[in-house]
Design an enzyme around this catalytic site. Structure first.
Site, PDB file in Angstrom:
ATOM      1  N   LYS A  89      75.643  42.428  53.816  1.00 22.57           N
ATOM      2  CA  LYS A  89      75.809  41.804  52.533  1.00 22.57           C
ATOM      3  C   LYS A  89      76.602  42.570  51.430  1.00 22.57           C
ATOM      4  CE  LYS A  89      72.335  38.288  53.212  1.00 22.57           C
ATOM      5  NZ  LYS A  89      71.588  38.393  54.079  1.00 22.57           N
ATOM      6  N   GLU A 111      71.567  34.317  43.907  1.00 20.97           N
ATOM      7  CA  GLU A 111      70.297  33.627  44.680  1.00 20.97           C
ATOM      8  C   GLU A 111      69.870  34.669  45.621  1.00 20.97           C
ATOM      9  OE1 GLU A 111      73.074  33.049  45.567  1.00 20.97           O
ATOM     10  OE2 GLU A 111      72.775  33.481  47.837  1.00 20.97           O
ATOM     11  N   SER A 381      73.352  43.287  62.099  1.00 24.26           N
ATOM     12  CA  SER A 381      73.626  43.059  60.733  1.00 24.26           C
ATOM     13  C   SER A 381      72.795  43.581  59.812  1.00 24.26           C
ATOM     14  CB  SER A 381      73.435  41.304  60.430  1.00 24.26           C
ATOM     15  OG  SER A 381      72.191  40.725  60.928  1.00 24.26           O
TER      16      SER A 381
HETATM   17  C1  LIG Z   1      71.060  37.825  54.960  1.00 27.07           C
HETATM   18  C2  LIG Z   1      71.006  38.195  56.299  1.00 27.07           C
HETATM   19  C3  LIG Z   1      71.392  37.369  57.372  1.00 27.07           C
HETATM   20  C4  LIG Z   1      71.744  36.147  57.486  1.00 27.07           C
HETATM   21  O1  LIG Z   1      72.984  36.042  56.627  1.00 27.07           O
HETATM   22  P1  LIG Z   1      74.465  35.257  57.171  1.00 27.07           P
HETATM   23  O2  LIG Z   1      74.947  34.957  55.890  1.00 27.07           O
HETATM   24  O3  LIG Z   1      73.989  34.417  58.291  1.00 27.07           O
HETATM   25  O4  LIG Z   1      74.836  36.684  57.740  1.00 27.07           O
HETATM   26  C5  LIG Z   1      71.381  38.163  58.610  1.00 27.07           C
HETATM   27  N1  LIG Z   1      71.254  39.604  58.858  1.00 27.07           N
HETATM   28  C6  LIG Z   1      70.581  40.314  57.812  1.00 27.07           C
HETATM   29  C7  LIG Z   1      70.228  41.757  57.897  1.00 27.07           C
HETATM   30  C8  LIG Z   1      70.759  39.558  56.639  1.00 27.07           C
HETATM   31  O5  LIG Z   1      70.329  40.697  55.525  1.00 27.07           O
END
Ligand SMILES: *Cc1c(COP(=O)(O)O)cnc(C)c1O
Length: 398
Positions: A89, A111, A381
């Site tokens: 993010k 948000e 992610s």
């Molecule tokens: C917020 C988040 C997501 C989901 O958000 P996307 O916009 O779909 O990428 C996925 N993995 C992590 C670690 C997050 O913090």
């Protein structure tokens, strides 16, 4: 020089469904983004922050023991968990915060659900000297206390939202309301590939660094492209970021994994594509896309063990990728994600975010059906430190 991006829509999806008062702000944002894309100084500044503050490039890790245990394809992880603040993010938050400076604005609103995007926004605001207000539902504030404290330490103001179900969708409503009221000096720093144009395209571009790096790294490491790229899909930003590196390589299969929650049949999930009976095309938070709805057409309540995937809508570009069959979407249940989480901890020494564990679960399913010379790339992610309380209480339940 052109000041608009094309297209504003992804086939029948996307668009700009906002109050008239916001149209000038969207036009200003689009013009600033297009100008920044063509400005070498901006690109250099962004890339320098990605290198010296975020810690990019994030590594690519060949998880040998997991691959061996699964007995099929070689699994590689793109390590967004090692980015500063613990997830992808920050790439988008920094990109947008730099644009805010460029537009001469001083204040951002954001948000947050689990608090990850709030922390990334507060971090970018602290770094660049911007005022930051984060809207967060009261229910989420109660269950994500450490992140609330982090945001406050970083100098952000966290405003509790007591309307509706007091969760993410209500926080988005309040952030938009604030933006409409204060649009002259305020930017809405949206956290996923959602919302009105230009957000879905802009967020994809700021996250495309994941796909560019991953493509280069996997070619260097294996001498070939991966057979399959897997990412979890909440709003869809980490997925669209990694997919963008491979979308023009026809041989690469792209797989998005939604939150299957307690199972599709239970109705307790966030699988927008996985539940055609309840997901219909509709307009939500400024964009047209697939939205889980109840019988009256109201936004349905969703469930996932991972807060970051727990949202009723999916980014509009994913809707088009799915219609055109350039990408395929599946889901993993809470149980499958927790099992994948435990496996990665034990045999690879990596504690993944519960969101990312959904993508790992799909690799666990697929790898055994593939050859040993085939390659799966999973976008990891984020890291799982934020999820330890959830995992402890889920393990207690089993
Ligand atoms: C917020 C988040 C997501 C989901 O958000 P996307 O916009 O779909 O990428 C996925 N993995 C992590 C670690 C997050 O913090």
């Amino acid at each position: 020089m052109a000041t608009t991006l094309h297209p504003a829509k992804f086939g029948p999806y996307g668009g700009q469904f906002v109050p008239e008062t916001l149209m000038p702000a969207l036009a200003e944002l689009e013009a600033a983004f297009v100008a920044a894309q063509n400005d070498l100084d901006f690109q250099q500044e962004f890339n320098k922050l990605l290198a010296t503050f975020v810690g990019r490039p994030t590594p690519l890790t060949h998880v040998r023991r997991l691959s061996e245990q699964l007995g099929g394809a070689q699994v590689y992880l793109k390590r967004e968990d090692l980015a500063h603040t613990g997830a992808h993010k920050i790439n988008n938050a920094l990109g947008q915060a730099l644009l805010v400076k460029r537009m001469g604005k001083q204040r951002i609103v954001a948000e947050t659900g689990a608090g990850q995007h709030g922390v990334a926004s507060a971090t970018a605001a602290a770094l660049l000297g911007l005022d930051c207000v984060v809207y967060m539902g009261e229910v989420d504030i109660a269950r994500q206390e450490p992140n609330v404290f982090r945001m406050k330490l970083l100098g952000a103001e966290v405003r509790p939202v007591s309307s509706g179900t007091r969760t993410l969708k209500d926080a988005i409503n309040e952030a938009i309301r604030d933006w409409v009221t204060n649009v002259a000096d305020t930017h809405y720093l949206l956290g996923s590939a959602l919302g009105p144009h230009p957000y879905p395209t802009m967020v994809r571009e700021f996250q495309s660094v994941i796909g560019r790096e991953a493509r280069e790294q996997i070619l260097l490491e294996t001498g070939r492209l991966p057979d399959t790229v897997i990412a979890c899909v909440g709003g869809g930003s980490n997925a669209i970021g990694v997919f963008s590196g491979f979308v023009n390589d026809d041989s690469v299969e792209l797989i998005g994994v939604e939150a299957g929650g307690s199972g599709i049949a239970s109705g307790k999930h966030a699988a927008r594509f996985g539940d055609p009976a309840r997901a219909r095309v509709g307009v939500i938070h400024g964009t047209r896309t697939y939205v889980l709805q109840d019988e009256d057409g109201q936004i349905a309540e969703t469930h996932s063990v991972s807060a970051g995937l727990d949202y009723a809508a999916i980014g509009p570009e994913h809707a088009l990728l799915r219609d055109t069959e350039r990408a395929f979407y599946t889901s993993a249940t809470d149980g499958e994600a927790l099992a994948a989480f435990g496996l990665l901890c034990r045999i690879e020494g990596i504690i993944p975010a519960l969101e990312s564990s959904h993508a790992v679960a799909e690799a666990v399913r697929r790898a055994p059906t593939m050859g040993k010379d085939q390659v799966i790339l999973v976008n990891l992610s984020g890291r799982g430190d934020k999820d330890l309380n959830t995992v402890i209480s889920e393990m207690g339940r089993q």
